[in-house]
Design a protein around this motif. Structure first.
Motif, PDB file in Angstrom:
ATOM      1  N   PRO A   1      12.209  -7.223   6.046  1.00  0.00           N
ATOM      2  CA  PRO A   1      11.367  -6.642   7.277  1.00  0.00           C
ATOM      3  C   PRO A   1      10.394  -7.819   7.554  1.00  0.00           C
ATOM      4  O   PRO A   1      10.059  -8.681   7.029  1.00  0.00           O
ATOM      5  CB  PRO A   1      10.615  -5.572   6.817  1.00  0.00           C
ATOM      6  N   GLY A   2      10.038  -7.761   9.149  1.00  0.00           N
ATOM      7  CA  GLY A   2       9.131  -8.588   9.550  1.00  0.00           C
ATOM      8  C   GLY A   2       7.665  -8.025   9.166  1.00  0.00           C
ATOM      9  O   GLY A   2       7.317  -6.949   8.373  1.00  0.00           O
ATOM     10  N   ASN A   3       6.683  -8.683   9.719  1.00  0.00           N
ATOM     11  CA  ASN A   3       5.158  -8.293   9.241  1.00  0.00           C
ATOM     12  C   ASN A   3       4.297  -8.246  10.589  1.00  0.00           C
ATOM     13  O   ASN A   3       3.219  -8.400  10.444  1.00  0.00           O
ATOM     14  CB  ASN A   3       4.810  -9.645   8.374  1.00  0.00           C
ATOM     15  N   ARG A   4       4.869  -7.855  11.636  1.00  0.00           N
ATOM     16  CA  ARG A   4       4.213  -7.683  12.877  1.00  0.00           C
ATOM     17  C   ARG A   4       3.224  -6.217  12.743  1.00  0.00           C
ATOM     18  O   ARG A   4       3.927  -5.390  12.453  1.00  0.00           O
ATOM     19  CB  ARG A   4       4.855  -7.533  14.016  1.00  0.00           C
ATOM     20  N   PRO A   5       1.962  -6.138  12.905  1.00  0.00           N
ATOM     21  CA  PRO A   5       1.253  -5.183  12.591  1.00  0.00           C
ATOM     22  C   PRO A   5       1.450  -4.180  13.743  1.00  0.00           C
ATOM     23  O   PRO A   5       1.790  -4.517  14.986  1.00  0.00           O
ATOM     24  CB  PRO A   5      -0.138  -5.721  12.660  1.00  0.00           C
ATOM     25  N   VAL A   6       0.736  -3.099  13.798  1.00  0.00           N
ATOM     26  CA  VAL A   6       0.258  -1.981  14.671  1.00  0.00           C
ATOM     27  C   VAL A   6      -0.715  -1.697  14.875  1.00  0.00           C
ATOM     28  O   VAL A   6      -1.664  -1.339  13.892  1.00  0.00           O
ATOM     29  CB  VAL A   6       1.357  -0.886  14.431  1.00  0.00           C
ATOM     30  N   ALA A   7      -1.510  -2.206  15.854  1.00  0.00           N
ATOM     31  CA  ALA A   7      -2.986  -1.907  16.195  1.00  0.00           C
ATOM     32  C   ALA A   7      -3.088  -0.522  16.363  1.00  0.00           C
ATOM     33  O   ALA A   7      -2.319   0.170  17.015  1.00  0.00           O
ATOM     34  CB  ALA A   7      -3.260  -2.828  17.433  1.00  0.00           C
ATOM     35  N   PRO A   8      -4.563  -0.059  16.374  1.00  0.00           N
ATOM     36  CA  PRO A   8      -4.842   1.300  16.484  1.00  0.00           C
ATOM     37  C   PRO A   8      -4.495   1.561  17.878  1.00  0.00           C
ATOM     38  O   PRO A   8      -4.107   2.641  18.296  1.00  0.00           O
ATOM     39  CB  PRO A   8      -6.216   1.327  15.995  1.00  0.00           C
ATOM     40  N   GLU A   9      -4.910   0.682  18.733  1.00  0.00           N
ATOM     41  CA  GLU A   9      -4.767   1.213  20.318  1.00  0.00           C
ATOM     42  C   GLU A   9      -3.296   1.373  20.741  1.00  0.00           C
ATOM     43  O   GLU A   9      -2.714   1.924  21.448  1.00  0.00           O
ATOM     44  CB  GLU A   9      -5.150   0.140  21.395  1.00  0.00           C
ATOM     45  N   GLU A  10      -2.274   0.510  19.895  1.00  0.00           N
ATOM     46  CA  GLU A  10      -0.781   0.716  20.198  1.00  0.00           C
ATOM     47  C   GLU A  10      -0.323   2.068  19.705  1.00  0.00           C
ATOM     48  O   GLU A  10       0.504   2.561  20.374  1.00  0.00           O
ATOM     49  CB  GLU A  10      -0.213  -0.562  19.420  1.00  0.00           C
TER      50      GLU A  10
ATOM     51  N   ALA B   1      -2.003   1.755   7.684  1.00  0.00           N
ATOM     52  CA  ALA B   1      -0.833   1.727   6.582  1.00  0.00           C
ATOM     53  C   ALA B   1       0.297   0.729   6.944  1.00  0.00           C
ATOM     54  O   ALA B   1       1.281   0.487   6.271  1.00  0.00           O
ATOM     55  CB  ALA B   1      -0.064   2.855   6.181  1.00  0.00           C
ATOM     56  N   PHE B   2       0.233   0.396   8.354  1.00  0.00           N
ATOM     57  CA  PHE B   2       1.146  -0.631   9.115  1.00  0.00           C
ATOM     58  C   PHE B   2       0.810  -1.982   9.177  1.00  0.00           C
ATOM     59  O   PHE B   2       1.343  -2.715  10.244  1.00  0.00           O
ATOM     60  CB  PHE B   2       1.963   0.044  10.085  1.00  0.00           C
ATOM     61  N   LEU B   3      -0.193  -2.373   8.406  1.00  0.00           N
ATOM     62  CA  LEU B   3      -0.836  -3.834   8.813  1.00  0.00           C
ATOM     63  C   LEU B   3      -0.036  -4.647   7.417  1.00  0.00           C
ATOM     64  O   LEU B   3       0.323  -4.196   6.445  1.00  0.00           O
ATOM     65  CB  LEU B   3      -2.265  -3.971   8.470  1.00  0.00           C
ATOM     66  N   PRO B   4       0.137  -5.926   7.851  1.00  0.00           N
ATOM     67  CA  PRO B   4       0.293  -6.903   6.918  1.00  0.00           C
ATOM     68  C   PRO B   4      -0.609  -6.787   5.521  1.00  0.00           C
ATOM     69  O   PRO B   4      -1.763  -6.921   5.671  1.00  0.00           O
ATOM     70  CB  PRO B   4       0.395  -8.241   7.673  1.00  0.00           C
ATOM     71  N   ARG B   5       0.190  -6.825   4.440  1.00  0.00           N
ATOM     72  CA  ARG B   5      -0.623  -6.882   3.231  1.00  0.00           C
ATOM     73  C   ARG B   5      -1.257  -8.160   3.055  1.00  0.00           C
ATOM     74  O   ARG B   5      -0.516  -9.099   3.063  1.00  0.00           O
ATOM     75  CB  ARG B   5       0.455  -6.458   2.019  1.00  0.00           C
ATOM     76  N   GLU B   6      -2.508  -8.049   2.655  1.00  0.00           N
ATOM     77  CA  GLU B   6      -3.649  -9.163   2.123  1.00  0.00           C
ATOM     78  C   GLU B   6      -3.647  -9.060   0.719  1.00  0.00           C
ATOM     79  O   GLU B   6      -3.904  -7.915   0.742  1.00  0.00           O
ATOM     80  CB  GLU B   6      -4.433  -9.444   2.985  1.00  0.00           C
ATOM     81  N   PRO B   7      -4.121 -10.081   0.108  1.00  0.00           N
ATOM     82  CA  PRO B   7      -4.425 -10.160  -1.191  1.00  0.00           C
ATOM     83  C   PRO B   7      -5.602  -9.364  -1.665  1.00  0.00           C
ATOM     84  O   PRO B   7      -6.830  -9.583  -0.839  1.00  0.00           O
ATOM     85  CB  PRO B   7      -4.402 -11.815  -1.670  1.00  0.00           C
ATOM     86  N   GLY B   8      -5.565  -8.410  -2.414  1.00  0.00           N
ATOM     87  CA  GLY B   8      -6.893  -7.738  -2.710  1.00  0.00           C
ATOM     88  C   GLY B   8      -7.375  -6.651  -1.734  1.00  0.00           C
ATOM     89  O   GLY B   8      -8.324  -6.103  -1.796  1.00  0.00           O
ATOM     90  N   GLU B   9      -6.560  -6.689  -0.408  1.00  0.00           N
ATOM     91  CA  GLU B   9      -7.077  -5.766   0.477  1.00  0.00           C
ATOM     92  C   GLU B   9      -6.111  -4.458   0.201  1.00  0.00           C
ATOM     93  O   GLU B   9      -4.983  -4.452  -0.337  1.00  0.00           O
ATOM     94  CB  GLU B   9      -6.714  -6.114   1.676  1.00  0.00           C
ATOM     95  N   PRO B  10      -6.933  -3.360   0.580  1.00  0.00           N
ATOM     96  CA  PRO B  10      -6.076  -1.897   0.408  1.00  0.00           C
ATOM     97  C   PRO B  10      -4.909  -2.012   1.292  1.00  0.00           C
ATOM     98  O   PRO B  10      -4.566  -2.536   2.578  1.00  0.00           O
ATOM     99  CB  PRO B  10      -7.121  -1.049   1.190  1.00  0.00           C
ATOM    100  N   HIS B  11      -3.957  -1.233   0.818  1.00  0.00           N
ATOM    101  CA  HIS B  11      -2.735  -1.132   1.632  1.00  0.00           C
ATOM    102  C   HIS B  11      -2.338   0.422   1.428  1.00  0.00           C
ATOM    103  O   HIS B  11      -1.187   0.831   1.841  1.00  0.00           O
ATOM    104  CB  HIS B  11      -1.447  -1.992   0.980  1.00  0.00           C
ATOM    105  N   LEU B  12      -2.969   1.169   0.548  1.00  0.00           N
ATOM    106  CA  LEU B  12      -2.998   2.693   0.480  1.00  0.00           C
ATOM    107  C   LEU B  12      -3.919   3.371   1.448  1.00  0.00           C
ATOM    108  O   LEU B  12      -5.034   2.960   1.470  1.00  0.00           O
ATOM    109  CB  LEU B  12      -2.815   3.305  -0.879  1.00  0.00           C
ATOM    110  N   VAL B  13      -3.397   4.351   2.249  1.00  0.00           N
ATOM    111  CA  VAL B  13      -4.345   5.019   3.099  1.00  0.00           C
ATOM    112  C   VAL B  13      -4.134   6.548   2.816  1.00  0.00           C
ATOM    113  O   VAL B  13      -2.921   7.162   2.683  1.00  0.00           O
ATOM    114  CB  VAL B  13      -3.755   5.011   4.603  1.00  0.00           C
ATOM    115  N   LEU B  14      -5.192   7.247   2.394  1.00  0.00           N
ATOM    116  CA  LEU B  14      -5.315   8.685   2.134  1.00  0.00           C
ATOM    117  C   LEU B  14      -5.953   9.186   3.329  1.00  0.00           C
ATOM    118  O   LEU B  14      -6.949   9.037   3.725  1.00  0.00           O
ATOM    119  CB  LEU B  14      -6.252   8.899   1.070  1.00  0.00           C
ATOM    120  N   ALA B  15      -5.087   9.972   4.141  1.00  0.00           N
ATOM    121  CA  ALA B  15      -5.519  10.700   5.237  1.00  0.00           C
ATOM    122  C   ALA B  15      -5.447  12.360   5.137  1.00  0.00           C
ATOM    123  O   ALA B  15      -4.428  12.763   5.081  1.00  0.00           O
ATOM    124  CB  ALA B  15      -4.911  10.204   6.462  1.00  0.00           C
TER     125      ALA B  15
END
Length: 988
Positions: free
Chosen positions: A211-220, A249-263
């Protein structure tokens, strides 16, 4: 069985069903039309007379003469008639299923009339009208078949003739409407049963790549959401904010950054489209699938419907969206072919008697030609058409779905048209895969197993996952990562290796049939297969239940299970109860460790030749990989994986459990013995091993490996009534699961995520039950309140005078409340036995008031069908357990009252007691009860116009009040006061 004569009557008012419809007169049964009512039935006789009958009179008529009815099995159950004692009936649902295969219809006379547009959707006809419309429905369906342009006419005609010979009640009607079938040379249809012959073949496609790593911005995400809801739709700020949060949850993963969203999104927020918006965008721009996982099949269907808004063109949707379930949900074409062949042989010979077993297979053959994906459990197969068709052992079960380990993959003649293989390949190229928690977690649990080339198999769904119904992730993980050593499981493994050893079995394929030709040219190949088949005798064989109960166990597995059964019965004082029994593993009875050791040694001997066979497969793949046909290569890989899953996971786990008997279980695990009973009959004997905290493996193999995960639900958080104790004391049972809110990432680009410090205690349960607490980086957390005005839309009553009332008193309370609501009432029970007892006492009383009562575990229908009927009949009532509590979506006043029989405390079994001790004692019980109450409450109000009454027939402790929305007041009243207040409120 009686065969009713046919009438040549026709309804000239019925229009042609197509531009070239022929105007032939269609036949209809010369039988009375019968419609069930709460008190009995209404019958339209063949002389045109309307007759009202009691239940007893109806039962006698059903035995004496044929009738035109809807849903034979349900009708027989409703009137207390054995199916074998009924005169041959004309079930209109069978005719509908033949004419419109794979199409939805609520299985009632009203549902049939509405589906065929015979009545105004806003009008609810009286039973007398429905009896007339039932006859009209039969004529309409027959006339549809008479249309020369009717699709699938050739197969239908051939099949009708075959089913007529088999004694199908509708045979003369359908054959007359369709006419004589054309020749086989022209159509390729001999009996019509051979539906597999004309299915399209799937094709292999090139690998999709990473898969690619292009993010999805909130406004998109907001832009895609506007497209989904459409112009002119209600502007819901909460839904837009939710979509913005989900996009994290659809942002590229960064070291040490959250990748889990509880909503957490309260009912009415619009969370489904809210997460579809960023998920679909990410899939499109990164050329990879997003997996949308649910806990219930009902939500899978709802998600599929919602995705039509994104892909309105059916062909585009078919390529973009796929529903995935476990193999056991799909029709196996080889099973069907073998069953159809046996059934057809009984009617092939001239003068041969009818074969009733062919009739359900004929209806399924029609469905096979029309089905979207071959899903028989929760898909487009009508559960009312052939009850129990999917799984053997059910009432009337045929057993047509795939069984574990039974598939021979590319060696199967139906491999290129297989529904399962097609769904698997479609999911690799789809943008959206709608799956369920069990499949997602099972695939993840197998991700540690190396493939035939020695590489780790990474689950295909580990990139971006949305877990809807996230409050069930804990339970799903508990099932996926547990181990059970039981009679059923050991017998299944033996059958997988040796094939079926029962003479009456339909299938005999074992490991030799699946892999023998792949290793037969290797010197040690046949010898290893012999050794594996011989070593498999250590396992439970056919008839093991009877031998164990008669003290005649004759294999090490059976002897071990016999000792387990003895220990369970010895350690339980009430061993005559019809319910399942359990006991701790330690200390074991005297002879148990020795029998466990013999079984463990036998399993070790079994694993040796199996691992060697896997080695031969791997060697062949590595040496001949470039020259193998793709189908052969895939078959080798599948066989290798099946063996390794057993020798690398299952068998070692069983051996570890057996070797640990007599010692304390490993820290972090819970083990126990169980004697499983159902309706008083012994079903299985088991040793079970569960993680104390199943979110530990969940976090390790799913959450931590994924690039982005969204866990969402309307009931993620627990909201206990605030105490005076410091927050850190309240959180102590959860091992410090909370994190400083100031460590949360900046969400200035989207909605505000920060919660006040005192709200930390509400998030603690969500972090514990989703595995977030086990991740190195904290989860992103967001909550969105429901837009509903609960304070004005709902009344809540706790009836204090009942307590643990007798069953007759409890049934009387339900009667009083259901009558006060005038129907539209849902009763939730915490025990099946209590539900059945109340139903028996309640049904006659409600019938006297003209109210229909349906019940899970009583009526001959699955939960989804019962809910469909409940939704369609405004004034009906329904009783159910937790499956209904979690799976009902009934907007409008079809559901206006919900009654709980008692506080839904968790059952204090061995596993729960261990978790209660680890997770905070009584506060853990309180949390589970609050979450169950919240989930049930969420069923009641589904739109801004809904009004409802929520009642619990027991005192409601103050510590559970956090289960209710803010502003809702609990009124602690007596039964009479609750009934009167309910009637007043609902009639405003």
């Amino acid at each position: 069985m009686m065969q009713a004569p046919m009438s040549n009557s026709s309804d000239s008012s019925l229009p042609p069903t197509g531009s070239s419809a022929i105007q032939r007169r269609v036949m209809v049964p010369d039988a009375s039309a019968l419609v069930a009512t709460p008190r009995g039935s209404i019958v339209l006789t063949t002389e045109g007379e309307i007759v009202e009958l009691t239940k007893a009179q109806t039962a006698e008529r059903l035995k004496r003469e044929p009738h035109l009815i809807v849903h034979t099995r349900f009708t027989a159950r409703r009137f207390g008639v054995r199916l074998g004692d009924m005169a041959q009936s004309f079930d209109a649902l069978e005719l509908f299923g033949f004419v419109y295969p794979a199409q939805f219809c609520t299985p009632t006379p009203l549902g049939l009339a509405r589906t065929l547009s015979l009545v105004d959707p806003a009008h609810t006809p009286e039973p007398e009208e429905l009896a007339v419309e039932l006859l009209t429905a039969a004529r309409t369906l027959a006339q549809t078949l008479a249309d020369q342009d009717y699709p699938g006419r050739d197969q239908a005609a051939a099949l009708a003739r075959t089913m007529d010979k088999a004694g199908w009640a509708w045979g003369p009607v359908v054959t007359a409407a369709l006419g004589a079938p054309r020749s086989y040379a022209d159509t390729g249809w001999l009996t019509g049963l051979e539906a597999w012959k004309k299915l399209p073949e799937w094709e292999e496609t090139a690998a999709r790549g990473k898969p690619g790593n292009r993010p999805v911005a909130p406004e998109e995400a907001g832009g895609r959401l506007r497209q989904l809801v459409g112009a002119g739709a209600e502007d819901r700020q909460g839904q837009k904010d939710y979509a913005s949060a989900a996009s994290r949850a659809f942002l590229p993963r960064e070291p040490g950054e959250p990748h889990l969203v509880l909503a957490e999104a309260g009912t009415g927020t619009g969370k489904t489209l809210g997460y579809i918006a960023p998920a679909s965008l990410w899939a499109e721009r990164n050329d990879a699938p997003v997996w949308l996982s649910t806990y219930t099949k009902n939500l899978q269907r709802q998600l599929d419907q919602e995705l039509t808004k994104l892909y309105p063109d059916p062909e585009q949707k078919s390529s973009k969206v796929v529903l995935r379930k476990g193999r056991e949900n799909y029709l196996c074409l080889l099973n069907f072919e073998e069953g159809a062949g046996r059934a057809a042989a009984g009617v092939a010979a001239p003068g041969a008697p009818g074969n009733p077993s062919l009739i359900p297979l004929g209806l399924i053959a029609r469905w096979i030609r029309a089905t979207r994906d071959g899903d028989m459990l929760g898909g487009d197969f009508p559960s009312w058409l052939v009850p129990g068709a999917a799984r053997a052992g059910n009432e009337g079960g045929i057993g047509l779905t795939d069984r574990r380990g039974e598939c021979v993959y590319s060696a199967c003649p139906h491999y290129k048209t297989c529904f399962i293989e097609r769904a698997t390949r479609k999911s690799r190229n789809a943008d959206i895969v709608v799956a369920n928690h069990a499949l997602v977690l099972t695939q993840a649990a197998n991700a540690h197993i190396p493939d035939a080339s020695g590489e780790l198999v990474l689950s295909e769904n580990t990139q971006r996952v949305v877990f809807d119904e996230g409050h069930h992730v804990f339970d799903a993980a508990d099932g996926a990562f547990s181990v059970v050593l039981s009679g059923f499981e050991t017998a299944e493994l033996r059958r997988w290796i040796r094939g079926s050893e029962a003479r009456r079995s339909r299938r005999t394929r074992g490991l030799r049939e699946r892999v023998g030709d792949l290793i037969e040219d290797i010197d040690e190949g046949p010898k290893l297969l012999d050794e594996a088949e011989s070593a498999a005798r250590v396992l439970a064989g056919p008839g093991w239940q009877t031998r164990i109960q008669t003290e005649a166990a004759n294999t090490p597995a059976e002897q071990f299970l016999a000792q387990v059964r003895l220990q369970v019965l010895t350690r339980n004082t009430n061993d005559t109860t019809p319910f399942s029994l359990e006991t701790q593993v330690s200390p074991p009875i005297e002879d148990l460790p020795a029998t466990a050791s013999r079984l463990s040694n036998g399993l070790g001997e079994l694993a040796r030749p199996l691992r060697a066979i896997a080695g031969l497969l791997s060697k062949r793949l590595q040496e001949e990989g470039d020259s193998l046909e793709p189908a052969t290569r895939m078959r080798i890989e599948a066989a290798y994986g099946a063996i390794i899953r057993r020798t690398g996971g299952l068998i070692p786990s069983w051996m570890a459990m057996l070797q640990g008997i007599g010692r304390e279980p490993d820290e972090g695990f819970v083990e126990w013995f169980e004697l499983e009973r159902s309706d008083g009959r012994e079903r299985d004997i088991a040793m079970r091993r569960h993680w104390l905290d199943p979110t530990i493996p969940l976090a390790e193999v799913v959450l931590d490996r994924a690039q982005g995960v969204l866990v969402t639900s309307a009931t993620l958080r627990d909201e206990p009534v605030l105490q005076t104790a410091p927050v850190e004391d309240v959180l102590d049972p959860f091992s410090g699961a909370s994190r400083d809110i100031h460590d949360m990432p900046d969400m200035s680009a989207g909605p505000t995520m920060a919660e006040p410090p005192e709200d930390e205690m509400h998030w603690a349960s969500a972090e514990v039950r989703t595995g977030a607490m086990h991740l190195a980086a904290p989860a992103i957390r967001a909550s969105f309140p429901s837009p509903f005005d609960y304070a004005n839309q709902v009344r809540v009553f706790a009836v204090h005078e009942l307590g643990r009332a007798r069953l007759d008193v409890l049934a009387g309370a339900y009667r009083t409340l259901f009558e006060a609501s005038g129907g539209g009432a849902l009763g939730i029970f915490t025990a099946i036995a209590r539900l059945r007892a109340v139903h028996e006492r309640l049904q006659p009383a409600l019938a006297a008031k003209g109210l229909n009562l349906y019940a899970q575990h009583v009526d001959a229908m699955d939960v989804g069908t019962l809910v469909d009927i409940f939704k369609s009949e405004r004034d009906s009532c329904l009783l159910g357990t937790d499956a209904v509590r979690d799976g009902v979506d009934v907007p409008g006043d079809a559901l206006r009252m919900l009654v709980f029989d008692r506080v839904p405390w968790p059952r204090p079994d061995i596993l729960h007691k261990a978790r209660r001790s680890a997770f905070g004692g009584g506060r853990y019980d309180d949390m589970i009860a609050r979450l169950r109450l919240r989930q049930a409450f969420g069923r009641l109000i589904r739109s801004a116009d809904d009004r409802g009454v929520f009642t619990i027939l027991a005192p409601l402790p103050s510590k559970l009040l956090g289960a209710l929305p803010k502003g809702v007041v609990v009124e602690r009243v007596g039964l009479a006061e609750a009934a009167q207040a309910s009637a007043d409120f609902l009639n405003q």
